[in-house]
Design a protein around this motif. Structure first.
Motif, PDB file in Angstrom:
ATOM      1  N   SER A  10      50.513  -6.400   8.447  1.00  0.00           N
ATOM      2  CA  SER A  10      50.999  -6.082   9.795  1.00  0.00           C
ATOM      3  C   SER A  10      50.250  -6.853  10.875  1.00  0.00           C
ATOM      4  O   SER A  10      50.831  -7.234  11.897  1.00  0.00           O
ATOM      5  N   GLU A  11      48.929  -7.076  10.666  1.00  0.00           N
ATOM      6  CA  GLU A  11      48.139  -7.804  11.674  1.00  0.00           C
ATOM      7  C   GLU A  11      48.673  -9.231  11.861  1.00  0.00           C
ATOM      8  O   GLU A  11      48.760  -9.743  12.980  1.00  0.00           O
ATOM      9  N   ILE A  12      49.023  -9.870  10.753  1.00  0.00           N
ATOM     10  CA  ILE A  12      49.523 -11.245  10.815  1.00  0.00           C
ATOM     11  C   ILE A  12      50.935 -11.257  11.404  1.00  0.00           C
ATOM     12  O   ILE A  12      51.268 -12.098  12.252  1.00  0.00           O
ATOM     13  N   ALA A  13      51.766 -10.316  10.973  1.00  0.00           N
ATOM     14  CA  ALA A  13      53.133 -10.244  11.492  1.00  0.00           C
ATOM     15  C   ALA A  13      53.131 -10.022  12.998  1.00  0.00           C
ATOM     16  O   ALA A  13      53.917 -10.639  13.739  1.00  0.00           O
ATOM     17  N   ALA A  14      52.227  -9.147  13.472  1.00  0.00           N
ATOM     18  CA  ALA A  14      52.150  -8.863  14.910  1.00  0.00           C
ATOM     19  C   ALA A  14      51.713 -10.099  15.686  1.00  0.00           C
ATOM     20  O   ALA A  14      52.191 -10.356  16.807  1.00  0.00           O
ATOM     21  N   TRP A  15      50.808 -10.878  15.121  1.00  0.00           N
ATOM     22  CA  TRP A  15      50.326 -12.092  15.794  1.00  0.00           C
ATOM     23  C   TRP A  15      51.468 -13.097  15.941  1.00  0.00           C
ATOM     24  O   TRP A  15      51.637 -13.717  16.995  1.00  0.00           O
ATOM     25  N   PHE A  16      52.265 -13.272  14.888  1.00  0.00           N
ATOM     26  CA  PHE A  16      53.420 -14.166  14.959  1.00  0.00           C
ATOM     27  C   PHE A  16      54.409 -13.661  16.019  1.00  0.00           C
ATOM     28  O   PHE A  16      54.947 -14.444  16.811  1.00  0.00           O
ATOM     29  N   ASP A  17      54.666 -12.347  16.008  1.00  0.00           N
ATOM     30  CA  ASP A  17      55.626 -11.783  16.961  1.00  0.00           C
ATOM     31  C   ASP A  17      55.170 -11.997  18.406  1.00  0.00           C
ATOM     32  O   ASP A  17      55.990 -12.284  19.295  1.00  0.00           O
ATOM     33  N   CYS A  63      42.554  -8.502   6.184  1.00  0.00           N
ATOM     34  CA  CYS A  63      43.317  -7.617   7.054  1.00  0.00           C
ATOM     35  C   CYS A  63      43.088  -6.147   6.672  1.00  0.00           C
ATOM     36  O   CYS A  63      43.266  -5.781   5.502  1.00  0.00           O
ATOM     37  N   PRO A  64      42.743  -5.287   7.625  1.00  0.00           N
ATOM     38  CA  PRO A  64      42.543  -3.857   7.325  1.00  0.00           C
ATOM     39  C   PRO A  64      43.755  -3.215   6.664  1.00  0.00           C
ATOM     40  O   PRO A  64      43.611  -2.332   5.818  1.00  0.00           O
ATOM     41  N   SER A  65      44.959  -3.647   7.018  1.00  0.00           N
ATOM     42  CA  SER A  65      46.151  -3.029   6.424  1.00  0.00           C
ATOM     43  C   SER A  65      46.248  -3.298   4.935  1.00  0.00           C
ATOM     44  O   SER A  65      46.899  -2.543   4.204  1.00  0.00           O
ATOM     45  N   LEU A  96      40.182 -20.667  14.518  1.00  0.00           N
ATOM     46  CA  LEU A  96      39.405 -19.639  15.221  1.00  0.00           C
ATOM     47  C   LEU A  96      40.284 -18.768  16.111  1.00  0.00           C
ATOM     48  O   LEU A  96      40.080 -17.548  16.209  1.00  0.00           O
ATOM     49  N   THR A  97      41.276 -19.372  16.744  1.00  0.00           N
ATOM     50  CA  THR A  97      42.133 -18.605  17.672  1.00  0.00           C
ATOM     51  C   THR A  97      42.880 -17.473  16.962  1.00  0.00           C
ATOM     52  O   THR A  97      42.781 -16.311  17.381  1.00  0.00           O
ATOM     53  N   PRO A  98      43.649 -17.756  15.877  1.00  0.00           N
ATOM     54  CA  PRO A  98      44.340 -16.638  15.222  1.00  0.00           C
ATOM     55  C   PRO A  98      43.381 -15.604  14.637  1.00  0.00           C
ATOM     56  O   PRO A  98      43.677 -14.400  14.686  1.00  0.00           O
ATOM     57  N   VAL A  99      42.242 -16.039  14.110  1.00  0.00           N
ATOM     58  CA  VAL A  99      41.281 -15.091  13.547  1.00  0.00           C
ATOM     59  C   VAL A  99      40.783 -14.135  14.626  1.00  0.00           C
ATOM     60  O   VAL A  99      40.713 -12.916  14.422  1.00  0.00           O
ATOM     61  N   MET A 102      43.667 -11.826  15.898  1.00  0.00           N
ATOM     62  CA  MET A 102      44.021 -10.783  14.926  1.00  0.00           C
ATOM     63  C   MET A 102      42.905  -9.758  14.764  1.00  0.00           C
ATOM     64  O   MET A 102      43.082  -8.739  14.105  1.00  0.00           O
ATOM     65  N   GLY A 103      41.745 -10.070  15.341  1.00  0.00           N
ATOM     66  CA  GLY A 103      40.620  -9.151  15.252  1.00  0.00           C
ATOM     67  C   GLY A 103      39.982  -9.110  13.882  1.00  0.00           C
ATOM     68  O   GLY A 103      39.414  -8.072  13.481  1.00  0.00           O
ATOM     69  N   LEU A 104      40.026 -10.237  13.145  1.00  0.00           N
ATOM     70  CA  LEU A 104      39.477 -10.275  11.789  1.00  0.00           C
ATOM     71  C   LEU A 104      38.013 -10.714  11.825  1.00  0.00           C
ATOM     72  O   LEU A 104      37.649 -11.624  12.581  1.00  0.00           O
ATOM     73  N   SER A 105      37.198 -10.070  11.011  1.00  0.00           N
ATOM     74  CA  SER A 105      35.764 -10.403  10.962  1.00  0.00           C
ATOM     75  C   SER A 105      35.546 -11.522   9.952  1.00  0.00           C
ATOM     76  O   SER A 105      35.104 -11.298   8.818  1.00  0.00           O
TER      77      SER A 105
END
Length: 818
Positions: A10-17, A63-65, A96-99, A102-105
């Motif tokens: 979901s985190e990746i899908a939301a970023w694309f959206d 991704c946490p999901s 770096l931007t998408p990471v 998306m809030g990924l560590s």
């Protein structure tokens, strides 16, 4: 709950959206392949999001999901390997931007020859989650004792632009590293990315562990917009007969730069990059910001230009293959190729730098320097339109690279010969190595070979009583890491201002020819030599200079695919209507006076010129092959008393001149030329010595650097020549002599393409005897006496000579017009 293969978190899908982007089919297919535990090869057009496709499984793993209540992975998770340092830096910036969004560590770092030593040490102790590197830096990492612990948790390796190095020695080194990594981390998944593969299954075989090609899924990208490729022609003038610099196009290029946001201007050599930059700058009356980029510029200079491009501060950038691959600068809206493209895949790669979006066509302009280059550009334009790709063939892995790898493994820790061989044979490149060959390689690393074993400095490893091999002294590890690598350029001198600011490097042969007060042009600046000291050329700014450093480099021959297209075009007389008037007239007069080269046949012309006999062979097999053929033919002519005086080779033609005429060219082209005579010629020429120098450096037999000291090119050449003479006399079957032979045959003489010429000659030679030079021979004959000059250095003289020859070749005699 376990996700379905390819299910986007979901985190990746939301970023694309949020960006109003859609996830491409091939991107989800790459994730699905990873979810199934498979390796994958992605072939997708430029701008299709290939790099993100390769990293999607990595991002998903954080991704946490997907993780649920679990902890995100620790330690080094993913390796990204690219052929260029600039590409790794660019990928880091764009990843770096998408990471972050998306809030990924996820910690992301680069590692190359430019990385400071303290950061390299920290990366070994506390690695990032994603490490972006090159084949050479990866091999060095594997040479450290902590490598097994560092890579134990590695889950993924992404190889970008795999076509750029898989078929060469850098690919050999990476294949060996892949085998080592798979042994350390058996769950490792391999992924490779490219936009320009002619034979994907061959790359699947290279990427897979040996015999497991079915474990590599082929993922094909969604088709992109057709590129818009045009050929620039002179206004109301004729396309030049000869020359490669295409300086006639400078005024038109300046107009193109003015009407586009950012223009990337590719050249095929570093000399030509400096030369075209100078010509553009002289014509740049509006002072548009124009930069230059090539591999010999200093790291600081390259990064400054790369940053300016990324920020949209340049209107044009003149560059070489140093920017061929994957650099994602969205403001580029035009790519210019100066001179011949040499191959459709290379051209597609360069074209893809414009717009860099799948749904938007890339705009490109080809600028031919002469009439043969026009035909080549036209053939490349058609190949791009039809989606035809070309590329280099795979060949067995080099023994010099294998020796370097064995030494790296010894630096990592003691090894058992049988276990290491099994690991090495798990790659396609080295599946052919048997116990006897591997024993020779290990013996070479241990002693230098039979003829050198009495010298202590060649004793690097020793076998203990329990059968394990280990270093004879820890200092050998430091020496290995100081000298390891695959790229063996001509030795270089650092160019610096007195205050220490580095500009880059020029070849030692060029720098040594300069004296205080001499001037030259480099990095887009006019420079005056102050002194040459400790392999450094100290310079200051000068008012004006005409001299530009030249570099040996590797010539890029026209690809077999493009050469065949050009031959087909020449025999398609109806198709000439598509050509400019002067090119069509050139071919029509050639057809009238002589013949035209045809597929499957070899055209040979003989004619008198300036009281000598000339013979032209229209091979279309590239400069290396024609050089080799010229050497071999002149030897046979000598034996037959024909008095050969010299020859000149281009990508398309070989011209030989002699005291007596060649009556039967077929006798000079019999296939046995590649048995005894080829061997004799290579052994007596400089080629085998040059090849030996390279393999001696790569294998570690001869060191370029010692702690606190760097050898000059002359010192390295002296050392390798001395060892070469010893081995030729006392151990002619030495491992490195064998490796040098393989290089000389494959790269320096292009013997496979020479064989193609001889094969055509065996079927049919079209020998035409003329009363004077033919139109098709003009471009090559105008090169005589100038072929040793850097491309572009004598273009004005070339044009004058070519026009003089052309007036003879194209003249209609009175009786012929009646």
């Amino acid at each position: 709950m376990t996700p379905q293969p390819g299910q986007i978190p979901s985190e990746i899908a939301a970023w694309f959206d949020a960006r109003q982007w859609r996830i491409r089919r091939h991107q989800s297919d790459m994730l699905a392949a990873a979810d199934r535990g498979h390796h994958a090869l992605l072939v997708a057009d430029t701008g299709a999001g290939k790099t993100l496709s390769g990293f999607l499984p990595t991002l998903a793993a954080f991704c946490p999901s997907r993780i649920g209540a679990g902890e995100p992975p620790e330690g080094l998770h993913t390796l990204y390997v690219s052929p260029l340092k600039a590409l790794a830096t660019d990928v880091q910036r764009n990843l770096l931007t998408p990471v972050q969004e998306m809030g990924l560590s996820i910690r992301i770092e680069t590692r190359s020859g430019d990385t400071p030593s303290d950061r390299k040490a920290r990366q070994r102790a506390k690695p990032p989650h994603i490490l972006l590197t090159t084949p050479e830096s990866l091999s060095l990492l594997l040479s450290y004792p902590e490598a097994p612990e560092l890579f134990a948790g590695l889950r993924r390796i992404v190889i970008d632009e795999v076509h750029a190095f898989a078929t060469g020695k850098r690919g050999d080194l990476l294949a060996l590293s892949l085998s080592r990594l798979q042994a350390i981390a058996p769950r490792l998944q391999r992924a490779a990315l490219s936009a320009t593969l002619a034979e994907p299954d061959e790359y699947r075989g290279w990427l897979a562990p040996w015999g497991e090609i079915d474990s590599v899924e082929l993922v094909e990208g969604e088709p992109g917009a057709e590129p818009d490729v045009a050929i620039l022609l002179p206004r109301e003038e004729r396309i030049p007969w000869s020359g490669h610099a295409a300086t006639w196009a400078i005024p038109q290029l300046i107009e193109q730069v003015k009407t586009h946001r950012t223009t990337l201007i590719f050249t095929n050599t570093r000399f030509l990059a400096e030369y075209i930059f100078q010509e553009l700058w002289d014509a740049n009356e509006d002072n548009l910001p124009i930069g230059i980029h090539h591999g010999s510029l200093s790291r600081e200079a390259r990064r400054k230009v790369e940053a300016a491009m990324a920020d949209g501060k340049l209107r044009a950038l003149v560059c070489t293959a140093s920017l061929d691959l994957g650099i994602d600068w969205g403001d580029i809206d035009l790519v210019v190729q100066m001179g011949a493209p040499k191959g459709s895949s290379r051209l597609l790669q360069r074209i893809g730098r414009a717009n860099h979006r799948l749904d938007s066509p890339s705009a490109a302009v080809l600028v031919p320097g002469n009439r043969f280059e026009f035909l080549e550009a036209f053939a490349a334009q058609e190949a791009v339109r039809e989606g035809q790709r070309d590329g280099d063939a795979f060949r067995p892995g080099g023994l010099d690279v294998l020796a370097q790898h064995v030494m790296a493994m010894a630096c990592c820790g003691p090894f058992r010969e049988g276990e290491l061989l099994a690991e090495i044979r798990s790659s396609l490149s080295y599946a052919w190595v048997d116990e006897a060959i591997f024993a020779r390689v290990v013996e070479f690393v241990a002693t230098g070979g039979y003829a050198l074993r009495s010298y202590d400095r060649f004793r690097r490893i020793v076998r203990d009583r329990d059968g394990t091999w280990r270093l004879t002294h820890p200092e050998h590890a430091a020496r290995h890491r100081l000298n390891a690598g695959i790229i063996v350029d001509a030795e270089m001198l650092d160019v610096r201002f007195r205050n220490g600011r580095s500009l880059g490097k020029v070849e030692e042969g060029f720098g040594a020819s300069l004296e205080p007060g001499d001037t030259f042009r480099f990095a887009g600046m006019d420079l005056e030599v102050e002194s040459l000291k400790d392999l450094e050329l100290i310079v200051r700014a000068a008012k004006r200079s005409a001299t530009i450093p030249s570099y040996m480099g590797q010539r890029m021959p026209i690809s077999t695919h493009l050469a065949e297209r050009v031959r087909t075009m020449l025999s398609d007389r109806a198709g000439w209507a598509r050509f400019p008037d002067d090119v069509r007239e050139w071919l029509e007069v050639q057809d009238w006076r002589s013949h035209l080269p045809a597929p499957g046949r070899l055209l040979v012309e003989s004619f008198p010129h300036r009281n000598l006999s000339y013979t032209s062979y229209y091979t279309f097999e590239g400069w290396n092959a024609n050089q080799s053929l010229g050497m071999l033919i002149t030897r046979r002519m000598e034996d037959r008393g024909l008095g050969p005086l010299g020859f000149v080779a281009t990508d398309y033609t070989l011209v030989v001149w002699s005291l007596k005429a060649v009556d039967d060219p077929a006798a000079l082209l019999s296939p046995d030329i590649l048995t005894h005579e080829f061997v004799d010629w290579v052994q007596q020429s400089y080629l085998l010595r040059r090849a030996f120098r390279e393999v001696a450096v790569i294998s570690g037999l001869v060191e370029r650097q010692q702690p606190g000291q760097r050898k000059s090119g002359r010192q390295v050449t002296f050392s390798t020549d001395l060892i070469y003479d010893v081995l030729r006399k006392y151990e002619p079957d030495h491992l490195l002599i064998e490796a040098a032979w393989a290089d000389a045959r494959a790269r320096m003489t292009d013997v496979a393409r020479v064989a193609d010429v001889l094969d055509r000659a065996a079927r049919e030679v079209d020998h035409v005897i003329l009363d004077r030079i033919s139109p098709l021979a003009v471009p090559a004959l105008s090169m005589i006496g100038r072929e040793s000059l850097p491309s572009g250095a004598a273009d004005d003289d070339l044009l004058l000579e070519a026009e003089s020859l052309a007036s003879v070749a194209m003249r209609l005699d009175p009786e012929e017009t009646d």
